[in-house]
Write a protein that holds these residues in place. Structure first.
Motif, PDB file in Angstrom:
ATOM      1  N   ALA A  37     -24.597  17.189 -26.231  1.00  0.00           N
ATOM      2  CA  ALA A  37     -25.296  18.473 -26.285  1.00  0.00           C
ATOM      3  C   ALA A  37     -24.259  19.509 -26.655  1.00  0.00           C
ATOM      4  N   GLY A  38     -24.016  19.632 -27.965  1.00  0.00           N
ATOM      5  CA  GLY A  38     -22.926  20.501 -28.380  1.00  0.00           C
ATOM      6  C   GLY A  38     -23.048  21.038 -29.777  1.00  0.00           C
ATOM      7  N   SER A  39     -22.794  20.216 -30.780  1.00  0.00           N
ATOM      8  CA  SER A  39     -22.596  20.710 -32.140  1.00  0.00           C
ATOM      9  C   SER A  39     -23.840  21.323 -32.755  1.00  0.00           C
ATOM     10  N   GLY A  40     -25.026  20.835 -32.389  1.00  0.00           N
ATOM     11  CA  GLY A  40     -26.239  21.287 -33.054  1.00  0.00           C
ATOM     12  C   GLY A  40     -26.323  20.807 -34.486  1.00  0.00           C
ATOM     13  N   SER A  41     -25.467  19.847 -34.866  1.00  0.00           N
ATOM     14  CA  SER A  41     -25.441  19.385 -36.256  1.00  0.00           C
ATOM     15  C   SER A  41     -26.760  18.791 -36.674  1.00  0.00           C
ATOM     16  N   GLU A  42     -27.566  18.346 -35.710  1.00  0.00           N
ATOM     17  CA  GLU A  42     -28.886  17.805 -36.037  1.00  0.00           C
ATOM     18  C   GLU A  42     -29.810  18.862 -36.626  1.00  0.00           C
ATOM     19  N   CYS A  43     -29.459  20.143 -36.451  1.00  0.00           N
ATOM     20  CA  CYS A  43     -30.319  21.240 -36.900  1.00  0.00           C
ATOM     21  C   CYS A  43     -29.675  22.125 -37.950  1.00  0.00           C
ATOM     22  N   THR A  44     -28.530  21.716 -38.509  1.00  0.00           N
ATOM     23  CA  THR A  44     -27.822  22.594 -39.435  1.00  0.00           C
ATOM     24  C   THR A  44     -27.602  21.923 -40.786  1.00  0.00           C
ATOM     25  N   ALA A  45     -27.355  22.744 -41.784  1.00  0.00           N
ATOM     26  CA  ALA A  45     -27.109  22.272 -43.150  1.00  0.00           C
ATOM     27  C   ALA A  45     -25.635  22.410 -43.491  1.00  0.00           C
ATOM     28  N   MET A  46     -24.773  22.036 -42.583  1.00  0.00           N
ATOM     29  CA  MET A  46     -23.340  22.115 -42.840  1.00  0.00           C
ATOM     30  C   MET A  46     -22.629  20.988 -42.113  1.00  0.00           C
ATOM     31  N   VAL A  47     -21.379  20.758 -42.535  1.00  0.00           N
ATOM     32  CA  VAL A  47     -20.494  19.823 -41.852  1.00  0.00           C
ATOM     33  C   VAL A  47     -19.153  20.512 -41.631  1.00  0.00           C
ATOM     34  N   ALA A  48     -18.404  20.015 -40.652  1.00  0.00           N
ATOM     35  CA  ALA A  48     -17.044  20.499 -40.395  1.00  0.00           C
ATOM     36  C   ALA A  48     -16.089  19.341 -40.595  1.00  0.00           C
ATOM     37  N   LEU A  49     -15.046  19.568 -41.397  1.00  0.00           N
ATOM     38  CA  LEU A  49     -14.092  18.513 -41.714  1.00  0.00           C
ATOM     39  C   LEU A  49     -12.661  19.020 -41.594  1.00  0.00           C
ATOM     40  N   GLY A  50     -11.788  18.168 -41.085  1.00  0.00           N
ATOM     41  CA  GLY A  50     -10.372  18.440 -41.195  1.00  0.00           C
ATOM     42  C   GLY A  50      -9.900  18.165 -42.612  1.00  0.00           C
ATOM     43  N   VAL A  51      -8.958  18.958 -43.069  1.00  0.00           N
ATOM     44  CA  VAL A  51      -8.365  18.751 -44.398  1.00  0.00           C
ATOM     45  C   VAL A  51      -6.967  18.204 -44.159  1.00  0.00           C
ATOM     46  N   THR A  52      -6.784  16.933 -44.448  1.00  0.00           N
ATOM     47  CA  THR A  52      -5.601  16.211 -44.004  1.00  0.00           C
ATOM     48  C   THR A  52      -4.304  16.823 -44.506  1.00  0.00           C
ATOM     49  N   ASP A  53      -4.234  17.146 -45.786  1.00  0.00           N
ATOM     50  CA  ASP A  53      -2.945  17.601 -46.326  1.00  0.00           C
ATOM     51  C   ASP A  53      -2.648  19.063 -46.035  1.00  0.00           C
ATOM     52  N   LEU A  54      -3.629  19.805 -45.509  1.00  0.00           N
ATOM     53  CA  LEU A  54      -3.411  21.215 -45.179  1.00  0.00           C
ATOM     54  C   LEU A  54      -3.358  21.468 -43.674  1.00  0.00           C
ATOM     55  N   ASN A  55      -3.666  20.440 -42.870  1.00  0.00           N
ATOM     56  CA  ASN A  55      -3.687  20.597 -41.415  1.00  0.00           C
ATOM     57  C   ASN A  55      -4.574  21.762 -40.989  1.00  0.00           C
ATOM     58  N   VAL A  56      -5.783  21.796 -41.541  1.00  0.00           N
ATOM     59  CA  VAL A  56      -6.733  22.831 -41.183  1.00  0.00           C
ATOM     60  C   VAL A  56      -8.129  22.230 -41.255  1.00  0.00           C
ATOM     61  N   LYS A  57      -9.070  22.872 -40.616  1.00  0.00           N
ATOM     62  CA  LYS A  57     -10.459  22.448 -40.724  1.00  0.00           C
ATOM     63  C   LYS A  57     -11.247  23.501 -41.494  1.00  0.00           C
ATOM     64  N   THR A  58     -12.290  23.052 -42.135  1.00  0.00           N
ATOM     65  CA  THR A  58     -13.213  23.968 -42.797  1.00  0.00           C
ATOM     66  C   THR A  58     -14.565  23.277 -42.880  1.00  0.00           C
ATOM     67  N   GLY A  59     -15.461  23.814 -43.670  1.00  0.00           N
ATOM     68  CA  GLY A  59     -16.797  23.256 -43.711  1.00  0.00           C
ATOM     69  C   GLY A  59     -17.342  23.105 -45.111  1.00  0.00           C
ATOM     70  N   ILE A  60     -18.506  22.489 -45.185  1.00  0.00           N
ATOM     71  CA  ILE A  60     -19.332  22.442 -46.381  1.00  0.00           C
ATOM     72  C   ILE A  60     -20.700  22.950 -45.967  1.00  0.00           C
ATOM     73  N   SER A  61     -21.212  23.918 -46.684  1.00  0.00           N
ATOM     74  CA  SER A  61     -22.519  24.506 -46.364  1.00  0.00           C
ATOM     75  C   SER A  61     -23.428  24.351 -47.575  1.00  0.00           C
ATOM     76  N   ASP A  62     -24.522  23.664 -47.380  1.00  0.00           N
ATOM     77  CA  ASP A  62     -25.479  23.475 -48.466  1.00  0.00           C
ATOM     78  C   ASP A  62     -26.789  23.032 -47.853  1.00  0.00           C
ATOM     79  N   LEU A  63     -27.876  23.654 -48.255  1.00  0.00           N
ATOM     80  CA  LEU A  63     -29.175  23.363 -47.659  1.00  0.00           C
ATOM     81  C   LEU A  63     -29.560  21.896 -47.805  1.00  0.00           C
ATOM     82  N   ARG A  64     -29.021  21.223 -48.816  1.00  0.00           N
ATOM     83  CA  ARG A  64     -29.360  19.813 -49.004  1.00  0.00           C
ATOM     84  C   ARG A  64     -28.795  18.928 -47.901  1.00  0.00           C
TER      85      ARG A  64
END
Length: 434
Positions: free
Chosen positions: A142-169
């Motif tokens: 009971a946390g991310s709410g990813s079941e209800c969103t059109a985005m993902v969160a990913l770590g970027v390995t070579d930059l040591n940072v996280k970001t996302g992808i947002s797209d209604l699809r």
């Protein structure tokens, strides 16, 4: 204003309807994506049986990485590139559901690197070129709410940072939420997941209003995160009240099904809220907090790599962030605190800036959460990198109701990693309003 969310099935025992839902969608074969811990507990096998009883074939991928990265999803897609399925199931926390979303994208439209889709300036921000296959999201936290969103969160390995992808699809075809699936969560995982819900709701509720954002050149340029709006406010308020009522109970008694049900509702409701309104400073700060981790191993997580759980990373700077944003909408900050259980007797706009921060810190203290970034092994020398990583999250920071910038360097050691220059987030002791 715009708003969207997937169809939702909710309730104890709802997992048993997954096969029927997939068959109704015309799916004949699925890839079931989950993680090794859940696989060892037997839940994926039971879900697969429900699906197969409807005549649908199931392929299991049970190596979703906790806190997925561009590398982990790319390697998974490479391994599965010859697989032919016409649907996906994401079973687990946000990590498994986000991995399922990414496999749907990478297997449906092969040949393009993940970096192309990542939000600018870290990635190219490319749009998904065409439809994806049906995806049913079945959360076990009971946390991310990813079941209800059109985005993902990913770590970027070579930059040591996280970001996302947002797209209604990326929106799941169905969110199937069964609170019974959360009963096996350890207390620390329950707490961290709940902090994500807490901050999702607070951030979307205090985001820059939808009618005070820069205009979009065309309707096609409208982002998924449009700012606080009357519809997202409804879901955020519901989530805040549920968190205030049930988070402590869910952490302190894992068998409390009423509390588990309340937190599952809160997670999905917050997802419906922030998935449209957006998040801001705490999530922007959390991405480098997770991405730059060195040696931290969180309690309750059976993983073989250093990581800061997303909810813990988010809540570590939340008190500072909301003290900074308080002047933009004091009434909203106070209302959020009240919904979480704060007593507003004697509180005025003039003296209430610490109420929401103190309320958050009290919840975190009662549930054994982080007191600051030092808990994760960071020190003052890490602040420039943490601030740089946060300032790259433009998609999130544009949602902040107050302009965000870098603290003067002479303030950095005192200001913590939050680029808004709120109170110290390196270490902070809860202060109770008496």
């Amino acid at each position: 204003m715009s708003w969207q969310a997937p169809p939702l099935k909710f309730g104890v025992g709802a997992t048993g309807e997954i096969g029927h839902a997939l068959r109704a969608a015309g799916v004949a074969s699925v890839l079931l994506v989950t993680d090794p811990v859940l696989a060892s507990l037997g839940l994926p096998a039971r879900v697969a049986k429900h699906i197969e009883q409807e005549g649908i074939s199931v392929t299991l991928f049970d190596r979703a990485r906790v806190e997925p990265t561009d590398t982990s999803v790319t390697e998974a897609a490479r391994e599965l590139r010859d697989l032919a399925v016409d649907g996906f199931v994401g079973l687990g926390g946000g990590s498994s559901i986000d991995t399922a979303k990414m496999l749907n994208l990478l297997l449906s439209h092969p040949g393009r690197p993940v970096r192309d889709y990542l939000n600018a300036p870290i990635g190219a921000g490319a749009r998904i070129p065409g439809p994806l296959r049906p995806l049913v999201a079945v959360p076990t936290t009971a946390g991310s709410g990813s079941e209800c969103t059109a985005m993902v969160a990913l770590g970027v390995t070579d930059l040591n940072v996280k970001t996302g992808i947002s797209d209604l699809r990326l929106m799941p075809s169905l969110a199937l939420v069964d609170p019974a699936n959360t009963l096996t969560l350890p207390p620390a995982v329950t707490a961290s997941s709940g902090y994500d819900v807490l901050t999702h709701a607070c951030e979307s509720y205090t985001a820059r209003p939808y009618d005070r954002r820069p205009p979009y050149p065309t309707p096609g340029d409208r982002p998924l995160y449009i700012g606080a709006n009357p519809i997202s406010d409804v879901w955020a308020e519901q989530a805040l009240e549920l968190v205030g009522r049930y988070l402590r109970r869910a952490v302190l008694n894992s068998a409390d099904l009423e509390a588990r049900t309340g937190m599952s509702r809160a997670a999905s409701f917050a997802g419906m809220g922030f998935g449209n309104a957006g998040t801001h400073i705490p999530h922007a700060c959390a991405y480098p907090v997770a991405g730059l981790v060195r040696d931290f191993r969180p309690a309750g997580y059976e993983v073989g790599h250093a990581m800061v759980p997303h909810g813990a990373a988010v809540v570590a700077t939340a008190a500072a962030a909301f003290e900074f944003t308080y002047p933009t909408a004091p009434e909203r900050h106070l209302r959020a605190a009240e919904l979480l259980g704060a007593n507003l007797a004697g509180v005025t706009v003039a003296n209430g800036s610490d109420v929401l921060p103190a309320t958050l810190l009290g919840i975190v203290a009662d549930t054994g959460g982080p007191t600051g970034l030092r808990d994760f092994g960071y020190s003052a020398k890490d602040l420039p990198g943490l601030v740089d990583g946060a300032l790259k999250q433009r998609r999130l920071l544009v949602c902040c109701p107050r302009d965000v910038g870098r603290r003067p360097s002479s303030w950095a050691s005192a200001a913590g990693s939050c680029p808004s220059a709120g109170p110290s987030t390196m270490s902070r002791t809860p202060e109770r309003r008496r």
